[in-house]
Design a protein around this motif. Sequence first.
Motif, PDB file in Angstrom:
ATOM      1  N   VAL A  79     -19.458   7.127  15.691  1.00 26.27           N
ATOM      2  CA  VAL A  79     -20.043   5.784  15.778  1.00 26.27           C
ATOM      3  C   VAL A  79     -20.890   5.457  14.554  1.00 26.27           C
ATOM      4  N   GLY A  80     -20.910   6.343  13.557  1.00 22.75           N
ATOM      5  CA  GLY A  80     -21.551   6.017  12.289  1.00 22.75           C
ATOM      6  C   GLY A  80     -22.990   6.448  12.130  1.00 22.75           C
ATOM      7  N   VAL A  81     -23.463   7.384  12.946  1.00 26.81           N
ATOM      8  CA  VAL A  81     -24.825   7.896  12.770  1.00 26.81           C
ATOM      9  C   VAL A  81     -24.894   8.687  11.471  1.00 26.81           C
ATOM     10  N   LYS A  82     -25.872   8.362  10.648  1.00 22.94           N
ATOM     11  CA  LYS A  82     -26.022   9.001   9.333  1.00 22.94           C
ATOM     12  C   LYS A  82     -27.413   9.606   9.193  1.00 22.94           C
ATOM     13  N   ALA A  83     -27.595  10.347   8.125  1.00 23.33           N
ATOM     14  CA  ALA A  83     -28.881  10.987   7.851  1.00 23.33           C
ATOM     15  C   ALA A  83     -29.998   9.949   7.843  1.00 23.33           C
ATOM     16  N   GLU A  84     -31.104  10.283   8.474  1.00 20.09           N
ATOM     17  CA  GLU A  84     -32.318   9.472   8.561  1.00 20.09           C
ATOM     18  C   GLU A  84     -32.219   8.308   9.534  1.00 20.09           C
ATOM     19  N   ASP A  85     -31.056   8.101  10.155  1.00 22.58           N
ATOM     20  CA  ASP A  85     -31.001   7.127  11.239  1.00 22.58           C
ATOM     21  C   ASP A  85     -31.821   7.643  12.424  1.00 22.58           C
ATOM     22  N   GLU A  86     -32.306   6.736  13.251  1.00 17.78           N
ATOM     23  CA  GLU A  86     -32.920   7.118  14.510  1.00 17.78           C
ATOM     24  C   GLU A  86     -31.918   6.914  15.643  1.00 17.78           C
ATOM     25  N   VAL A  87     -31.946   7.840  16.598  1.00 17.59           N
ATOM     26  CA  VAL A  87     -31.069   7.768  17.766  1.00 17.59           C
ATOM     27  C   VAL A  87     -31.949   7.835  19.009  1.00 17.59           C
ATOM     28  N   LEU A  88     -31.886   6.793  19.821  1.00 22.37           N
ATOM     29  CA  LEU A  88     -32.673   6.734  21.048  1.00 22.37           C
ATOM     30  C   LEU A  88     -32.055   7.642  22.100  1.00 22.37           C
ATOM     31  N   MET A  89     -32.864   8.447  22.740  1.00 20.44           N
ATOM     32  CA  MET A  89     -32.381   9.397  23.732  1.00 20.44           C
ATOM     33  C   MET A  89     -33.521   9.769  24.669  1.00 20.44           C
ATOM     34  N   PRO A  90     -33.221  10.184  25.900  1.00 16.90           N
ATOM     35  CA  PRO A  90     -34.303  10.509  26.830  1.00 16.90           C
ATOM     36  C   PRO A  90     -35.089  11.737  26.401  1.00 16.90           C
ATOM     37  N   THR A 131     -28.808  17.511  23.527  1.00 15.72           N
ATOM     38  CA  THR A 131     -28.789  16.094  23.155  1.00 15.72           C
ATOM     39  C   THR A 131     -29.544  15.881  21.850  1.00 15.72           C
ATOM     40  N   ALA A 132     -30.725  16.457  21.748  1.00 17.37           N
ATOM     41  CA  ALA A 132     -31.519  16.324  20.527  1.00 17.37           C
ATOM     42  C   ALA A 132     -30.908  17.109  19.378  1.00 17.37           C
ATOM     43  N   ASN A 133     -30.384  18.292  19.655  1.00 17.42           N
ATOM     44  CA  ASN A 133     -29.799  19.096  18.584  1.00 17.42           C
ATOM     45  C   ASN A 133     -28.599  18.413  17.949  1.00 17.42           C
ATOM     46  N   ALA A 134     -27.765  17.752  18.761  1.00 11.72           N
ATOM     47  CA  ALA A 134     -26.601  17.063  18.211  1.00 11.72           C
ATOM     48  C   ALA A 134     -27.026  15.973  17.232  1.00 11.72           C
ATOM     49  N   VAL A 135     -28.116  15.290  17.558  1.00 11.42           N
ATOM     50  CA  VAL A 135     -28.661  14.285  16.635  1.00 11.42           C
ATOM     51  C   VAL A 135     -29.116  14.956  15.341  1.00 11.42           C
ATOM     52  N   SER A 136     -29.782  16.087  15.479  1.00  5.47           N
ATOM     53  CA  SER A 136     -30.270  16.806  14.298  1.00  5.47           C
ATOM     54  C   SER A 136     -29.131  17.312  13.428  1.00  5.47           C
ATOM     55  N   TYR A 137     -28.008  17.691  14.028  1.00  6.11           N
ATOM     56  CA  TYR A 137     -26.859  18.135  13.239  1.00  6.11           C
ATOM     57  C   TYR A 137     -26.371  17.034  12.293  1.00  6.11           C
ATOM     58  N   CYS A 138     -26.599  15.785  12.665  1.00  8.07           N
ATOM     59  CA  CYS A 138     -26.233  14.648  11.811  1.00  8.07           C
ATOM     60  C   CYS A 138     -27.319  14.362  10.774  1.00  8.07           C
ATOM     61  N   ARG A 139     -28.374  15.177  10.787  1.00  5.96           N
ATOM     62  CA  ARG A 139     -29.560  14.973   9.943  1.00  5.96           C
ATOM     63  C   ARG A 139     -30.237  13.636  10.261  1.00  5.96           C
ATOM     64  N   ALA A 140     -30.043  13.204  11.504  1.00  2.40           N
ATOM     65  CA  ALA A 140     -30.700  12.008  12.004  1.00  2.40           C
ATOM     66  C   ALA A 140     -31.953  12.395  12.778  1.00  2.40           C
ATOM     67  N   VAL A 141     -32.652  11.398  13.317  1.00  2.34           N
ATOM     68  CA  VAL A 141     -33.964  11.615  13.924  1.00  2.34           C
ATOM     69  C   VAL A 141     -33.926  11.221  15.402  1.00  2.34           C
ATOM     70  N   PRO A 142     -34.164  12.152  16.320  1.00  6.52           N
ATOM     71  CA  PRO A 142     -34.277  11.779  17.730  1.00  6.52           C
ATOM     72  C   PRO A 142     -35.486  10.875  17.952  1.00  6.52           C
ATOM     73  N   HIS A 143     -35.293   9.849  18.766  1.00  8.17           N
ATOM     74  CA  HIS A 143     -36.367   8.925  19.117  1.00  8.17           C
ATOM     75  C   HIS A 143     -36.415   8.910  20.641  1.00  8.17           C
ATOM     76  N   PHE A 144     -37.497   9.451  21.207  1.00  9.13           N
ATOM     77  CA  PHE A 144     -37.525   9.774  22.629  1.00  9.13           C
ATOM     78  C   PHE A 144     -38.001   8.601  23.485  1.00  9.13           C
ATOM     79  N   ILE A 171     -32.155   2.144  13.487  1.00 10.40           N
ATOM     80  CA  ILE A 171     -31.880   2.688  14.826  1.00 10.40           C
ATOM     81  C   ILE A 171     -30.407   2.410  15.101  1.00 10.40           C
ATOM     82  N   LYS A 172     -29.607   3.466  15.145  1.00 13.80           N
ATOM     83  CA  LYS A 172     -28.160   3.283  15.176  1.00 13.80           C
ATOM     84  C   LYS A 172     -27.579   3.338  16.578  1.00 13.80           C
ATOM     85  N   ALA A 173     -28.105   4.178  17.437  1.00 11.35           N
ATOM     86  CA  ALA A 173     -27.432   4.416  18.716  1.00 11.35           C
ATOM     87  C   ALA A 173     -28.436   4.754  19.804  1.00 11.35           C
TER      88      ALA A 173
END
Length: 390
Positions: free
Chosen positions: A90-101, A108-121, A160-162
């Motif tokens: 879906v196009g998540v890239k480095a430094e994007d934020e991803v909203l997640m519980p 869930t958080a680790n998968a975001v980190s693998y994209c070098r993106a930032v979990p946003h809780f 904030i991408k996803a």
Amino acid sequence: MANKERFFAEIEQALKQVLPKDKQYIALHEPTFAGKEWEYVKDCLDTGWVSSVGKYVDKFEADLAEFTGVKRAVAVVNGTAALHICLLLVGVKAEDEVLMPALTFIATANAVSYCRAVPHFIDSDFTTLGVDAQKLDEYLTKIAEIRAGECYNKLTNRRIKAVVPMHTFGHPVNLTALENICQKYKLELVEDAAESLGSYYKGQHTGNCGKVAALSFNGNKTITTGGGGAILTNDLELGTLAKHLTTTAKLAHRWEFRHDQVAYNYRLPNLNAALGCAQLEQLPGFLQKKRLLADNYQAALANIKGVEFFKEPADCKSNYWLNAILLDKEFAPYRDELLAYLNEHGLMCRPVWNLMYTLPMYANCPKMDCAQAEDIARRLINIPSGSSLI
């Protein structure tokens, strides 16, 4: 508290009233192998097709797509890998934020980190144990703005991408409200359906909202492939790309190793897929037994003051992957004592996961007020849930 010991004993007796009497210790969620697992795995061994290609991989993917109602399923090595690829698709890239519980398993958080993106809780609610859509909408109204058709965090200046809702213990979140939020704020919806195989939201299987979703088949899931996961999508082009990215981006050729991009060796072995095919054949029976177990728990616990059995949300049909009880607030301080008591009395029970922002590697990530998630985490206990317990 004078009544604490009696309260503990009442819960123990209620659980044991439901559970088998011939076991000294009952695990939280054991797999059940009562179908053609031996036959299919032996076929892999007899034919030599044990690795990353074979008829069982193809069959498992086709059977998964049929059961969940999606157009394409791609089997992978585990649920975390599935979610990682979903985010890339879906196009998540480095430094994007991803909203997640904040209330989720660490994958869930680790998968975001693998994209070098930032979990946003974000916070959870008490009706689903998943994302509180109304509170999220109110939060985004304050911190988000649309720039050139994309959502940005005004406080961090990051895109904030996803949003990644997770169907906690198999209970579907409010997907209609989240779809509206995603449309309003130009976000991609990626379902973390790792725990919800066999769960339905308004008559539709989870994993059908948004472009992609992820499943898990870990040893403690409703069905298991030992390890394993899958990507679900109704976009056939994305499905083809998912298969390509998870099989090292290798181009078809009779003998040469041609690859056209950096990709991942996330292939599910044929051995594991064979196990999955046999498990899928038994899934309707597993779901029926798990629902009966949940009904029995609800009845057994109904008259005990201070505890509530968590029931599926309205308009949903949950797989009841892990059954959960919520302690009243007056008993919340004794949660760990109750956990120790139940485990010492032969019942494997567990608390919910530590909230993501309480872990050192995610302590500095952005987050909204998560008071409800914190309250749930203080009071929730998972109780034995395997389909073999009925």
